[in-house]
Design a protein around this motif. Structure first.
Motif, short mmCIF file in Angstrom:
data_model
loop_
_atom_site.label_atom_id
_atom_site.label_comp_id
_atom_site.label_asym_id
_atom_site.label_seq_id
_atom_site.Cartn_x
_atom_site.Cartn_y
_atom_site.Cartn_z
N UNK A 219 58.59 12.02 -10.74
CA UNK A 219 57.42 12.61 -11.39
C UNK A 219 57.51 12.43 -12.90
N UNK A 220 56.38 12.52 -13.56
CA UNK A 220 56.36 12.67 -15.02
C UNK A 220 56.05 14.14 -15.31
N UNK A 221 56.51 14.62 -16.46
CA UNK A 221 56.46 16.06 -16.72
C UNK A 221 55.90 16.33 -18.11
N UNK A 222 55.00 17.31 -18.16
CA UNK A 222 54.49 17.82 -19.43
C UNK A 222 54.94 19.27 -19.56
N UNK A 223 55.76 19.55 -20.58
CA UNK A 223 56.22 20.92 -20.83
C UNK A 223 55.21 21.65 -21.69
N UNK A 224 54.91 22.89 -21.31
CA UNK A 224 53.94 23.71 -22.04
C UNK A 224 54.60 25.03 -22.43
N UNK A 225 55.24 25.09 -23.59
CA UNK A 225 55.89 26.34 -24.01
C UNK A 225 54.86 27.42 -24.37
N UNK A 226 55.12 28.64 -23.95
CA UNK A 226 54.28 29.79 -24.28
C UNK A 226 55.22 30.87 -24.82
N UNK A 227 55.23 31.03 -26.12
CA UNK A 227 56.09 32.03 -26.76
C UNK A 227 55.26 33.29 -27.00
N UNK A 228 55.57 34.34 -26.25
CA UNK A 228 54.73 35.53 -26.26
C UNK A 228 54.74 36.25 -27.60
#
Length: 207
Positions: free
Chosen positions: A39-48
């Motif tokens: 797979x290819x991967x897109x990381x989506x960080x969510x810093x609260x």
């Protein structure tokens, strides 16, 4: 190759944050496993921490700001989640809980989730099983078997120690396998979308 999106939610309050550091390590481990599966991967960080005021405002008014709406969409539209909270008073942080209180109760059904936490002592690790895992079970997410807890002694000079590295690798592999088995996400659900067509609506109104 299938594109997979991975939302990485961290609820640390300080900068730099060991909670964010653990989240990043788990994200890299999961990404590498998914790439190994083709797979290819897109990381989506969510810093609260960045959304703290907007989270409170949403709880009070019922309306999210645009940045918070985007963060919620990143979480509900992802193929899988990594969630990391600091442990306060033997449970998840208030910021962490408040954010997931804003997620629609049906939005995470069947979604693979890896849970993790940081704390001042290893004795707090039980909070993952008696607080964090039940919350995501209630949301009907598919929680990876391995939960990862990091205490101060797990970091050696700011790097990941051997035992912690092993747990991170195992958890990342479990999450990647769960994500890989599922169809790719089509994104967050449209809250205004009709669940039935007009013919069905008309038939339902017939007497």
């Amino acid at each position: 190759m299938t594109l997979r999106t991975l939302a990485v939610v961290s609820a640390g309050l300080s900068q730099p944050s060991s909670t964010r550091l653990l989240a990043d390590q788990l994200a890299v481990a999961t990404r590498d496993e998914l790439v190994g599966l083709g797979d290819t991967v897109e990381l989506r960080p969510v810093e609260l921490r960045e959304h703290a005021h907007d989270i409170v405002n949403h709880l009070l008014t019922g309306f999210p700001s645009e940045p918070l709406r985007q963060a919620l969409d990143q979480v509900t539209g992802a193929d899988g989640l990594i969630v990391v909270t600091p442990i306060f008073n033997a449970s998840y942080s208030g910021l962490f809980k408040s954010f997931f209180d804003l997620v629609d109760a049906e939005a995470l059904g069947g979604r693979p989730v890896l849970i993790a936490a940081t704390g001042g002592t290893a004795r707090h690790s039980l909070a993952l099983e008696h607080a964090v895992r039940p919350m995501f079970t209630y949301l009907r997410a598919v929680v990876a078997p391995t939960a990862v807890f990091a205490a101060p002694e797990d970091w050696s000079g700011g790097t990941v120690g051997g035992a912690l590295r092993t747990r991170i690798g195992r958890a990342g592999r479990e999450l990647a396998e769960q994500i890989h088995r599922r169809p790719a996400s089509s994104g967050p659900a449209d809250p205004f979308a009709l669940t039935t067509d007009f013919e069905q609506l008309l038939r339902g109104g017939e007497t």
